[in-house]
Design a protein around this motif. Structure first.
Motif: not given
Length: 270
Positions: A48-52, A58-61, A235-240
């Protein structure tokens, strides 16, 4: 030498003595920073990619073995992080233990973040700047009002309250945060300052989850950031999916305290 300087010197001597006794062996040397701009990620590993946006949260599991990349693709900004165990949210990030157990407030590649149960929540597997704050905490309505005109502006505390409520938790469940890309420095007399050159465009950090987690991130200016205008960058966030750690994984073996933390993880089935 002044009385204050003598007290600081004595406290430092006692700290080093306790550190030597607590560690019992020399920690592994940590590497230099990761290259700015990021270590390339395998496209197949990205979940997943997200920009805050500036001022938001932002929240995530996050499953054990997954990781978050926080990256300053749009310019400097500070990102506050809190986390809870997904299995039992009463277990949460503890920045005081993270500092005490590792005998340092300097978070960088090779360090880990501890829960209040003595277990490892995150490993810092990549880090391009090493300028992160585990001492001050995040902003609140009062600190924003004192610094910025034209408010009210969104702040870390209120963002984390909203994040907690969104995940079924309460403001009482919110631990003190750790702020990434917050170049707080401690002067020779113990005063806290800000090193504006400590973070830059392209800096990033990779955080590998060592247990199943609920994570909240807030993108608001740090209380010590001297920038006069309220204008946090996105801020860019990447879940990997992180690469499985080897037996000699740096974060798991750098210090005897980290080894114990991972033993606690194993005992709990993580």
């Amino acid at each position: 030498m002044s009385d204050d300087a003598s007290a600081i010197a004595e406290n430092r001597r006692r700290y080093e003595e306790l550190k030597r006794a607590g560690q019992g062996h020399a920690p592994r040397a940590l590497p230099g920073p990761s290259p700015r701009g990021g270590v390339p990620l395998d496209a197949a590993a990205i979940l997943h990619r997200e920009t805050i946006p500036g001022g938001w949260y932002w929240t995530t599991a996050l499953k054990a073995g997954e990781a978050l990349r926080l990256s300053l693709d749009h310019g400097p900004s500070s990102v506050a992080l809190v986390a809870w165990s997904a299995a039992d949210p009463s277990e949460r990030l503890n920045y005081a233990d993270t500092v005490k157990v590792q005998w340092t407030a300097a978070l960088r590649k090779g360090r880990v973040l501890f829960s209040d149960m003595g277990r490892v929540m995150f490993s810092l597997i990549e880090d391009s700047c090493g300028s992160h704050d585990a001492l001050v905490g995040g902003s609140n309505a009062a600190s924003n009002a004192a610094r910025y005109a034209g408010g009210p502006h969104r702040n870390t505390r209120d963002n984390l309250v909203l994040a907690a409520l969104k995940t079924g938790l309460d403001r009482r469940d919110i631990p003190a945060c750790i702020s990434f890309f917050a170049p707080v420095v401690v002067g020779p007399e113990g005063r806290l300052g800000w090193n504006a050159s400590g973070c830059a465009l392209g800096d990033f950090v990779d955080l590998r989850a060592e247990m199943d987690l609920i994570v909240a991130l807030s993108n608001c200016p740090h209380p010590l950031d001297p920038t006069p205008d309220y204008a946090p960058n996105p801020v860019a966030v990447t879940r990997f999916r992180a690469t499985a750690p080897a037996a000699d994984d740096l974060c798991r073996t750098a210090t005897i305290e980290a080894v114990r933390g991972f033993e606690n993880n194993a005992a709990a089935g993580f």
